[in-house]
Design a protein around this motif. Structure first.
Motif, mmCIF file in Angstrom:
data_model
loop_
_atom_site.group_PDB
_atom_site.id
_atom_site.type_symbol
_atom_site.label_atom_id
_atom_site.label_comp_id
_atom_site.label_asym_id
_atom_site.label_seq_id
_atom_site.Cartn_x
_atom_site.Cartn_y
_atom_site.Cartn_z
ATOM 1 N N ALA A 1 7.476 6.514 -30.497
ATOM 2 C CA ALA A 1 8.590 7.410 -30.789
ATOM 3 C C ALA A 1 8.240 8.428 -31.864
ATOM 4 O O ALA A 1 9.117 9.185 -32.303
ATOM 5 C CB ALA A 1 9.803 6.595 -31.229
ATOM 6 N N HIS A 2 6.971 8.448 -32.276
ATOM 7 C CA HIS A 2 6.508 9.364 -33.330
ATOM 8 C C HIS A 2 7.369 9.200 -34.584
ATOM 9 O O HIS A 2 7.756 10.171 -35.245
ATOM 10 C CB HIS A 2 6.558 10.818 -32.847
ATOM 11 C CG HIS A 2 5.672 11.731 -33.648
ATOM 12 N ND1 HIS A 2 4.346 11.469 -33.899
ATOM 13 C CD2 HIS A 2 5.938 12.912 -34.262
ATOM 14 C CE1 HIS A 2 3.815 12.438 -34.620
ATOM 15 N NE2 HIS A 2 4.772 13.343 -34.856
ATOM 16 N N ALA A 3 7.660 7.916 -34.890
ATOM 17 C CA ALA A 3 8.518 7.602 -36.034
ATOM 18 C C ALA A 3 7.806 6.724 -37.048
ATOM 19 O O ALA A 3 8.434 6.085 -37.877
ATOM 20 C CB ALA A 3 9.786 6.890 -35.553
ATOM 21 N N ASN A 4 6.454 6.691 -36.967
ATOM 22 C CA ASN A 4 5.695 5.819 -37.856
ATOM 23 C C ASN A 4 5.414 6.440 -39.214
ATOM 24 O O ASN A 4 4.818 5.796 -40.076
ATOM 25 C CB ASN A 4 4.388 5.394 -37.200
ATOM 26 C CG ASN A 4 3.601 6.575 -36.661
ATOM 27 O OD1 ASN A 4 4.188 7.574 -36.248
ATOM 28 N ND2 ASN A 4 2.277 6.474 -36.657
ATOM 29 N N GLU A 5 5.830 7.676 -39.431
ATOM 30 C CA GLU A 5 5.602 8.314 -40.730
ATOM 31 C C GLU A 5 6.876 9.023 -41.209
ATOM 32 O O GLU A 5 6.831 10.115 -41.758
ATOM 33 C CB GLU A 5 4.447 9.312 -40.632
ATOM 34 C CG GLU A 5 3.099 8.660 -40.299
ATOM 35 C CD GLU A 5 1.968 9.666 -40.206
ATOM 36 O OE1 GLU A 5 2.258 10.882 -40.333
ATOM 37 O OE2 GLU A 5 0.823 9.260 -40.009
ATOM 38 N N LEU B 1 15.142 5.661 -30.996
ATOM 39 C CA LEU B 1 14.309 5.481 -29.804
ATOM 40 C C LEU B 1 13.286 4.375 -30.030
ATOM 41 O O LEU B 1 13.038 3.549 -29.132
ATOM 42 C CB LEU B 1 13.619 6.803 -29.457
ATOM 43 C CG LEU B 1 12.622 6.766 -28.298
ATOM 44 C CD1 LEU B 1 13.302 6.323 -27.000
ATOM 45 C CD2 LEU B 1 11.956 8.132 -28.117
ATOM 46 N N ALA B 2 12.698 4.328 -31.220
ATOM 47 C CA ALA B 2 11.715 3.285 -31.531
ATOM 48 C C ALA B 2 12.343 1.897 -31.427
ATOM 49 O O ALA B 2 11.710 0.954 -30.926
ATOM 50 C CB ALA B 2 11.154 3.505 -32.932
ATOM 51 N N ARG B 3 13.581 1.757 -31.881
ATOM 52 C CA ARG B 3 14.255 0.464 -31.799
ATOM 53 C C ARG B 3 14.409 0.028 -30.340
ATOM 54 O O ARG B 3 14.189 -1.141 -29.999
ATOM 55 C CB ARG B 3 15.621 0.558 -32.464
ATOM 56 C CG ARG B 3 16.417 -0.744 -32.421
ATOM 57 C CD ARG B 3 17.861 -0.499 -32.764
ATOM 58 N NE ARG B 3 17.973 0.072 -34.081
ATOM 59 C CZ ARG B 3 18.936 0.897 -34.464
ATOM 60 N NH1 ARG B 3 19.875 1.258 -33.617
ATOM 61 N NH2 ARG B 3 18.974 1.371 -35.694
ATOM 62 N N LEU B 4 14.788 0.968 -29.477
ATOM 63 C CA LEU B 4 14.951 0.637 -28.056
ATOM 64 C C LEU B 4 13.624 0.277 -27.416
ATOM 65 O O LEU B 4 13.543 -0.656 -26.604
ATOM 66 C CB LEU B 4 15.586 1.823 -27.328
ATOM 67 C CG LEU B 4 16.999 2.221 -27.788
ATOM 68 C CD1 LEU B 4 17.402 3.548 -27.152
ATOM 69 C CD2 LEU B 4 18.003 1.140 -27.441
ATOM 70 N N LEU B 5 12.569 0.988 -27.766
ATOM 71 C CA LEU B 5 11.254 0.718 -27.192
ATOM 72 C C LEU B 5 10.698 -0.625 -27.671
ATOM 73 O O LEU B 5 10.021 -1.335 -26.923
ATOM 74 C CB LEU B 5 10.278 1.844 -27.541
ATOM 75 C CG LEU B 5 10.593 3.213 -26.928
ATOM 76 C CD1 LEU B 5 9.620 4.267 -27.457
ATOM 77 C CD2 LEU B 5 10.534 3.148 -25.408
ATOM 78 N N ILE C 1 5.948 12.495 -27.851
ATOM 79 C CA ILE C 1 6.734 11.318 -27.489
ATOM 80 C C ILE C 1 6.641 11.058 -25.987
ATOM 81 O O ILE C 1 6.497 9.904 -25.547
ATOM 82 C CB ILE C 1 8.202 11.505 -27.923
ATOM 83 C CG1 ILE C 1 8.316 11.527 -29.443
ATOM 84 C CG2 ILE C 1 9.090 10.404 -27.329
ATOM 85 C CD1 ILE C 1 9.699 11.867 -29.960
ATOM 86 N N ALA C 2 6.698 12.110 -25.195
ATOM 87 C CA ALA C 2 6.657 11.951 -23.736
ATOM 88 C C ALA C 2 5.367 11.257 -23.296
ATOM 89 O O ALA C 2 5.384 10.319 -22.483
ATOM 90 C CB ALA C 2 6.795 13.307 -23.060
ATOM 91 N N GLY C 3 4.237 11.708 -23.835
ATOM 92 C CA GLY C 3 2.969 11.105 -23.446
ATOM 93 C C GLY C 3 2.872 9.647 -23.865
ATOM 94 O O GLY C 3 2.394 8.796 -23.092
ATOM 95 N N ARG C 4 3.305 9.338 -25.060
ATOM 96 C CA ARG C 4 3.219 7.959 -25.544
ATOM 97 C C ARG C 4 4.224 7.058 -24.841
ATOM 98 O O ARG C 4 3.932 5.884 -24.581
ATOM 99 C CB ARG C 4 3.457 7.928 -27.054
ATOM 100 C CG ARG C 4 2.351 8.627 -27.847
ATOM 101 C CD ARG C 4 2.668 8.679 -29.334
ATOM 102 N NE ARG C 4 1.590 9.329 -30.083
ATOM 103 C CZ ARG C 4 1.632 9.568 -31.380
ATOM 104 N NH1 ARG C 4 2.711 9.228 -32.095
ATOM 105 N NH2 ARG C 4 0.616 10.153 -31.988
ATOM 106 N N LEU C 5 5.387 7.602 -24.504
ATOM 107 C CA LEU C 5 6.394 6.837 -23.771
ATOM 108 C C LEU C 5 5.873 6.454 -22.394
ATOM 109 O O LEU C 5 6.084 5.330 -21.916
ATOM 110 C CB LEU C 5 7.676 7.662 -23.659
ATOM 111 C CG LEU C 5 8.848 7.055 -22.866
ATOM 112 C CD1 LEU C 5 9.333 5.783 -23.532
ATOM 113 C CD2 LEU C 5 9.988 8.059 -22.761
ATOM 114 N N ILE D 1 6.544 13.841 -17.136
ATOM 115 C CA ILE D 1 5.771 12.586 -17.130
ATOM 116 C C ILE D 1 6.428 11.515 -16.267
ATOM 117 O O ILE D 1 5.934 10.392 -16.181
ATOM 118 C CB ILE D 1 5.567 12.074 -18.568
ATOM 119 C CG1 ILE D 1 6.917 11.840 -19.289
ATOM 120 C CG2 ILE D 1 4.711 13.033 -19.372
ATOM 121 C CD1 ILE D 1 7.452 10.477 -19.244
ATOM 122 N N CYS D 2 7.555 11.848 -15.637
ATOM 123 C CA CYS D 2 8.254 10.874 -14.792
ATOM 124 C C CYS D 2 7.523 10.713 -13.461
ATOM 125 O O CYS D 2 7.007 11.670 -12.873
ATOM 126 C CB CYS D 2 9.691 11.324 -14.527
ATOM 127 S SG CYS D 2 10.748 11.255 -15.989
#
Length: 552
Positions: free
Chosen positions: A437-441, A468-472, A496-500, A521-522
């Motif tokens: 979720a690109h939320a690590n920083e 989003l990170a919580r859901l993942l 985020i799309a690529g990592r998701l 990416i779907c």
């Protein structure tokens, strides 16, 4: 409402009975003070000597010890009864608000008012009951003692007590409505304040401070006005009670003095009678205060009952206890869901990532409600691997299919604590989800930096990424996301799309969005419009309706 009030008040019956007994003992000790003083004046001083006087003084001291200890421990028991009564209601409110069947949705500020002020008012009524029972017993004891001295004085006190009770009862019904209005407006003011604080950044950004403050001031003034009306009504009752008590004491003093002058009442008994009359004013006021306290408690109990007795939004099937095994990536089917045009939408989503684009702006919200089973819509069905979700236990359904609405709440704590709320898979899973979720920083030290109340230190985009990170991190077999990247910039959205895509490749994922970066990416994209079509994002871009829907 009455069962709730009764259950709350009797949450600690032992403490309530103990408070009644000890308060009664205190009131009895208070009532004996003027009697002992009167006997001392009439017997010890009039006909006795120093030894007899000392004996009566020792008895008076013992009476003060009795009433002091009784009040001390009675107040403790009363406090326990009040606290547990309020606590019982708070637990009820919490259980109902968190019930998976829903139906008790309220703004947090409104829930807070019901769980705090309303619960405390009902709890306080338990203490009022103990005081009223003890006061009523004290009035009866005083009447009996006065009747033994003079029938006229006893009947005068009894008449005064009845008059005070009648005056309090007359206004009790009006106080219920006033108290209910006071709590209602207080809850609305709390909600307005909460909305203002939560949206302060947006409010400042659009320059709407004055409008937001005006809205809060309006609600707050309404609350103050309602509080003044209720307080004024109770003050009027108190004034009338004080006037009646003063008049009754004046009458009793006059009658007693006349009896003493004629010799019908000895001086010692006159002292006792006047002391009892003066003492009984307090218990009579306590008894008269029962009606206003009951009015406040009933109004608050009605508000709590309205919440806890609210009909559930969904009904869990009686045979929903049956367990069923589902694969790691189940298929989800939606059938016969009506849209604004009146047409019915039906589709299925299998393993992999499926994008869903809705031409009807209201459809994403209805899909989320239906898939999360927040409501049982009359026109739509959801099948999980061919099984109607209405036949599954709610906890099983929501463990298998996690639906993330557009707005995800952020709680006080750290980034890692927020991201790990839905999972017990350990730090590695949380770290992978934060990275995806690109939320690590988001903060200098995710493990220790507090985010403030409701994530106040985060921007809108940061809050969305953390949600989003919580859901993942939950790694649910089926994950439904509603517009998960609307608050982030294009570069971050692409990352985020690529990592998701990599993180959810072995699960079933449905993304309701119009974001080209996510749709690209779907594995498959569904367009739900006048005509329902599906294909890849690139293929659907060749259709005008789809291209207009996702164009930015």
């Amino acid at each position: 409402m009455r069962p709730l009030l009764r259950t709350a008040v009797l949450a600690r019956p032992r403490d309530l009975v103990t408070a009644c007994v000890l308060y009664g003992s205190h009131q009895l000790g208070e009532a004996l003070v003027p009697v002992i003083v009167g006997v001392t004046v009439g017997e010890a001083i009039g006909r006795g000597g120093p030894a007899l006087l000392a004996g009566w003084l020792v008895l008076l001291a013992a009476d003060f010890v009795l009433l002091s200890l009784s009040y001390r421990f009675g107040a403790r028991a009363s406090a326990r009864a009040k606290q547990f009564a309020a606590h019982e209601l708070r637990l009820r409110i919490g259980r109902r608000a968190l019930d998976p069947t829903g139906g008790a949705d309220r703004a947090p500020g409104d829930l807070l008012t019901r769980a705090s002020a309303d619960a405390d008012r009902v709890g306080a009524f338990a203490g009022v009951i103990a005081q009223t029972v003890a006061s009523a017993a004290a009035v009866l004891v005083a009447v009996v003692l006065l009747l033994s001295a003079s029938v006229v004085l006893g009947l005068a006190v009894l008449a005064g007590a009845v008059l005070l009770l009648a005056a309090a009862t007359l206004v009790a019904r009006r106080n219920v409505a006033l108290s209910h209005a006071e709590q209602q407006t207080a809850g609305e003011a709390t909600v307005a304040a909460e909305d203002l604080l939560r949206g302060i950044r947006v409010v400042k950004g659009i320059g709407a401070e004055e409008a937001a403050l005006a809205r809060y001031r309006t609600r707050n003034r309404a609350g103050i006005t309602a509080s003044r009306r209720r307080a004024g009504a109770e003050a009027s009752v108190g004034g009338v009670n004080a006037l009646l008590a003063g008049c009754y004491f004046t009458v009793v003093a006059g009658v007693g003095g006349a009896l003493a002058l004629t010799g019908a009442l000895p001086i010692g008994q006159l002292v006792s009678a006047l002391g009892l009359c003066l003492f009984v004013v307090g218990p009579m006021r306590s008894v008269a205060a029962f009606a206003p306290a009951l009015a406040r408690a009933r109004a608050s109990a009605e508000r709590i009952w309205a919440l806890t007795s609210a009909a559930p939004a969904v009904i869990e099937a009686a045979d929903a206890g049956a367990q069923r095994a589902f694969p790691a990536a189940p298929t989800v089917g939606v059938s016969e869901l009506r849209v604004a045009s009146g047409d019915a939408v039906s589709f299925s989503v299998g393993p992999g990532i499926t994008g869903v684009v809705c031409a009807d702006g209201a459809l994403p919200g209805r899909l989320v409600e239906l898939l999360a089973r927040q409501l049982d819509l009359a026109d739509g069905r959801v099948l999980l691997d061919g099984v109607d979700v209405r036949t599954l236990p709610l906890d099983v359904l929501r463990r298998i299919m996690l639906v993330g609405a557009h707005e995800q709440p952020i709680f006080a704590g750290t980034v890692r604590e927020n991201a790990g709320l839905l999972t017990a898979r350990g730090d590695r899973a949380i770290a992978d989800a934060l990275r995806a979720a690109h939320a690590n920083e988001l903060t200098p030290d995710d493990a220790a930096t507090p985010l403030g109340d409701a994530g106040a230190r985060l921007s809108g985009g940061q809050r969305q990424r953390l949600g989003l990170a919580r859901l993942l991190a939950a790694d649910a077999p089926v994950l439904v996301l509603e517009n998960p990247t609307t608050a982030v910039d294009a570069v971050t959205e692409s990352i985020i799309a690529g990592r998701l895509q990599r993180l959810r490749r072995d699960r079933t994922t449905m993304i309701i969005t119009t974001s080209p970066a996510l749709l690209a990416i779907c594995d498959r994209v569904l367009y739900l419009g006048a005509e329902q079509v599906d294909g890849s994002h690139a293929q659907l871009l060749e259709t005008d309706a789809y291209r207009r829907a996702v164009a930015r």
